[in-house]
Design a protein around this motif. Sequence first.
Motif, PDB file in Angstrom:
ATOM      1  N   ARG A 104       0.952  -1.212   0.011  1.00 47.13           N
ATOM      2  CA  ARG A 104       0.021  -0.073  -0.075  1.00 47.13           C
ATOM      3  C   ARG A 104       1.018   1.275  -0.056  1.00 47.13           C
ATOM      4  O   ARG A 104       0.356   2.378  -0.337  1.00 47.13           O
ATOM      5  CB  ARG A 104      -1.028   0.099   1.090  1.00 47.13           C
ATOM      6  CG  ARG A 104      -1.918  -0.936   1.279  1.00 47.13           C
ATOM      7  CD  ARG A 104      -2.978  -0.776   2.541  1.00 47.13           C
ATOM      8  NE  ARG A 104      -3.719  -1.778   2.721  1.00 47.13           N
ATOM      9  CZ  ARG A 104      -5.214  -1.499   2.366  1.00 47.13           C
ATOM     10  NH1 ARG A 104      -5.398  -0.443   1.679  1.00 47.13           N
ATOM     11  NH2 ARG A 104      -6.219  -2.453   2.675  1.00 47.13           N
ATOM     12  N   LYS A 105       1.948   1.052   0.341  1.00 46.37           N
ATOM     13  CA  LYS A 105       3.014   2.208   0.513  1.00 46.37           C
ATOM     14  C   LYS A 105       3.821   2.542  -0.494  1.00 46.37           C
ATOM     15  O   LYS A 105       4.273   3.683  -0.915  1.00 46.37           O
ATOM     16  CB  LYS A 105       4.011   2.112   1.770  1.00 46.37           C
ATOM     17  CG  LYS A 105       3.195   1.581   3.217  1.00 46.37           C
ATOM     18  CD  LYS A 105       2.623   2.694   3.549  1.00 46.37           C
ATOM     19  CE  LYS A 105       1.858   2.616   5.052  1.00 46.37           C
ATOM     20  NZ  LYS A 105       1.077   3.695   5.460  1.00 46.37           N
ATOM     21  N   THR A 106       3.729   1.775  -1.432  1.00 50.31           N
ATOM     22  CA  THR A 106       4.626   1.722  -2.796  1.00 50.31           C
ATOM     23  C   THR A 106       3.795   2.767  -3.643  1.00 50.31           C
ATOM     24  O   THR A 106       2.721   3.160  -3.586  1.00 50.31           O
ATOM     25  CB  THR A 106       4.909   0.578  -3.596  1.00 50.31           C
ATOM     26  OG1 THR A 106       3.423   0.011  -3.802  1.00 50.31           O
ATOM     27  CG2 THR A 106       5.531  -0.373  -2.881  1.00 50.31           C
ATOM     28  N   PHE A 125       5.423  -5.311  -8.959  1.00 46.11           N
ATOM     29  CA  PHE A 125       6.067  -6.290  -7.823  1.00 46.11           C
ATOM     30  C   PHE A 125       7.449  -6.513  -8.623  1.00 46.11           C
ATOM     31  O   PHE A 125       7.690  -7.867  -8.717  1.00 46.11           O
ATOM     32  CB  PHE A 125       5.184  -7.512  -7.720  1.00 46.11           C
ATOM     33  CG  PHE A 125       4.102  -7.382  -7.386  1.00 46.11           C
ATOM     34  CD1 PHE A 125       3.707  -7.148  -5.729  1.00 46.11           C
ATOM     35  CD2 PHE A 125       2.662  -7.309  -7.853  1.00 46.11           C
ATOM     36  CE1 PHE A 125       2.489  -6.989  -5.144  1.00 46.11           C
ATOM     37  CE2 PHE A 125       1.537  -6.946  -7.185  1.00 46.11           C
ATOM     38  CZ  PHE A 125       1.289  -6.841  -5.768  1.00 46.11           C
ATOM     39  N   PRO A 126       8.300  -5.634  -8.431  1.00 42.42           N
ATOM     40  CA  PRO A 126       9.751  -6.124  -8.901  1.00 42.42           C
ATOM     41  C   PRO A 126      10.379  -7.053  -8.245  1.00 42.42           C
ATOM     42  O   PRO A 126      10.180  -7.080  -6.799  1.00 42.42           O
ATOM     43  CB  PRO A 126      10.610  -4.664  -8.881  1.00 42.42           C
ATOM     44  CG  PRO A 126       9.729  -3.774  -7.928  1.00 42.42           C
ATOM     45  CD  PRO A 126       8.343  -4.351  -8.007  1.00 42.42           C
ATOM     46  N   GLY A 127      11.099  -8.028  -8.706  1.00 40.46           N
ATOM     47  CA  GLY A 127      11.706  -9.095  -7.997  1.00 40.46           C
ATOM     48  C   GLY A 127      10.813 -10.243  -7.492  1.00 40.46           C
ATOM     49  O   GLY A 127      11.498 -11.342  -6.889  1.00 40.46           O
ATOM     50  N   SER A 148      -0.231   2.806  -5.913  1.00 42.15           N
ATOM     51  CA  SER A 148       0.411   1.757  -5.083  1.00 42.15           C
ATOM     52  C   SER A 148       0.139   0.193  -5.812  1.00 42.15           C
ATOM     53  O   SER A 148      -0.884   0.173  -6.547  1.00 42.15           O
ATOM     54  CB  SER A 148      -0.003   1.542  -3.573  1.00 42.15           C
ATOM     55  OG  SER A 148      -1.421   1.424  -3.374  1.00 42.15           O
ATOM     56  N   ALA A 149       0.838  -0.544  -5.534  1.00 44.96           N
ATOM     57  CA  ALA A 149       0.794  -2.043  -6.113  1.00 44.96           C
ATOM     58  C   ALA A 149      -0.700  -2.513  -5.792  1.00 44.96           C
ATOM     59  O   ALA A 149      -1.278  -3.143  -6.461  1.00 44.96           O
ATOM     60  CB  ALA A 149       1.933  -2.882  -5.491  1.00 44.96           C
ATOM     61  N   TYR A 150      -1.055  -2.187  -4.238  1.00 44.73           N
ATOM     62  CA  TYR A 150      -2.381  -2.559  -3.776  1.00 44.73           C
ATOM     63  C   TYR A 150      -3.391  -1.965  -4.934  1.00 44.73           C
ATOM     64  O   TYR A 150      -4.337  -2.857  -4.967  1.00 44.73           O
ATOM     65  CB  TYR A 150      -2.530  -2.082  -2.520  1.00 44.73           C
ATOM     66  CG  TYR A 150      -3.915  -2.394  -1.975  1.00 44.73           C
ATOM     67  CD1 TYR A 150      -4.128  -3.753  -1.119  1.00 44.73           C
ATOM     68  CD2 TYR A 150      -4.792  -1.311  -1.892  1.00 44.73           C
ATOM     69  CE1 TYR A 150      -5.354  -3.966  -0.595  1.00 44.73           C
ATOM     70  CE2 TYR A 150      -6.347  -1.753  -1.440  1.00 44.73           C
ATOM     71  CZ  TYR A 150      -6.414  -2.882  -0.654  1.00 44.73           C
ATOM     72  OH  TYR A 150      -7.557  -3.165  -0.200  1.00 44.73           O
TER      73      TYR A 150
END
Length: 341
Positions: A104-106, A125-127, A148-150
């Motif tokens: 959520r923070k990204t 979602f790198p990696g 965010s990713a979320y």
Amino acid sequence: MFVVPKSEITIGSVRFYGEHAGVNNVRIKQSVESIGNTATVTIPRNFQRKEGKGILDYIHTGDKATIRLGYGDKLYTEFEGYLAHIGDGTPIVLELEDEWYLFRKTRYNKVWSSTSVKEVLQFVFPGYSIDDNVNSPIPEGYIIRDASAYDVVKNLREQRGFFTRIDAAKKTVSCFYPFNYKGVETHTYVFGTRNCTLLDELRKKELAPNIVKNGLKFVRKEDIKLHITAKGQDRTGKVITVELGDNTDNATKRTMNFGSECPTQQALRERAQAALDKQCFDGYEGKITGFGVPRVHAGDAVKLIDPENSEREGTYLVKAMTINYGVGAGFRREVELSYKI
């Protein structure tokens, strides 16, 4: 033999341990349909002070959190995540989120003129390893603006209909469509009976009634009125639609998105019919409450044994699970059943 439920809760540098660990209540929620799992820990505001400081001087949002529950000396990790919010009331309610808290923070920004679901997920979602279950094209392109990713997963879920699970330890992102989720483990729940002969038969099979509260009702296939609007995507990304089921006004209406798993009308109709058949069955629906064990989780399967009505037995997917632990509540799992497997 009576065994006392115990817990070990760690939030940041603070550790709660013991029969009730100084907490009033713990609740953990899981669902195959939700984005992530959540938990709440309720503690007295006047919890043991240390060096003149209260509990709020030692915990902070973002602190790593672990909840271990069990009986006697056997404790199991039921939740891992982060402290997301500290309530300002009395008693203090601490809200926890699993690894989705970090996602959520990204923050991301990106514009694609043409892309695929997998490419978008790989970007946010790198990696992480992304499976191919939702590797469908997005020919019209996709835009991420300070999201965010979320947020991205939530948006893709609304558009494409798939659910997502993350394994932070294995660095994997798994995606699945409705009625295509396989249970991880099967657990047994047994209905009670006052018939001594039937109880003896259960004991011979090393089984015992373990349903504390029964909120299930038995339904018959012919009594379930359901209308499904199924959506899929052809190989160009265009949405295709099929409708089937009960067309009467009092039918329950559901929309199901199967994404690129069904690229043709025929494939979509076959999958939609299979989903309809799973939801229209002779069996149980609703919730049951058991003890802390067996350790049922959302996505597992539950085998119901009814010694007085063997024709009602069956195995069901666990749609959702809620743990309640604390003073007065003991240690209980509320299990919500989905379709019959």
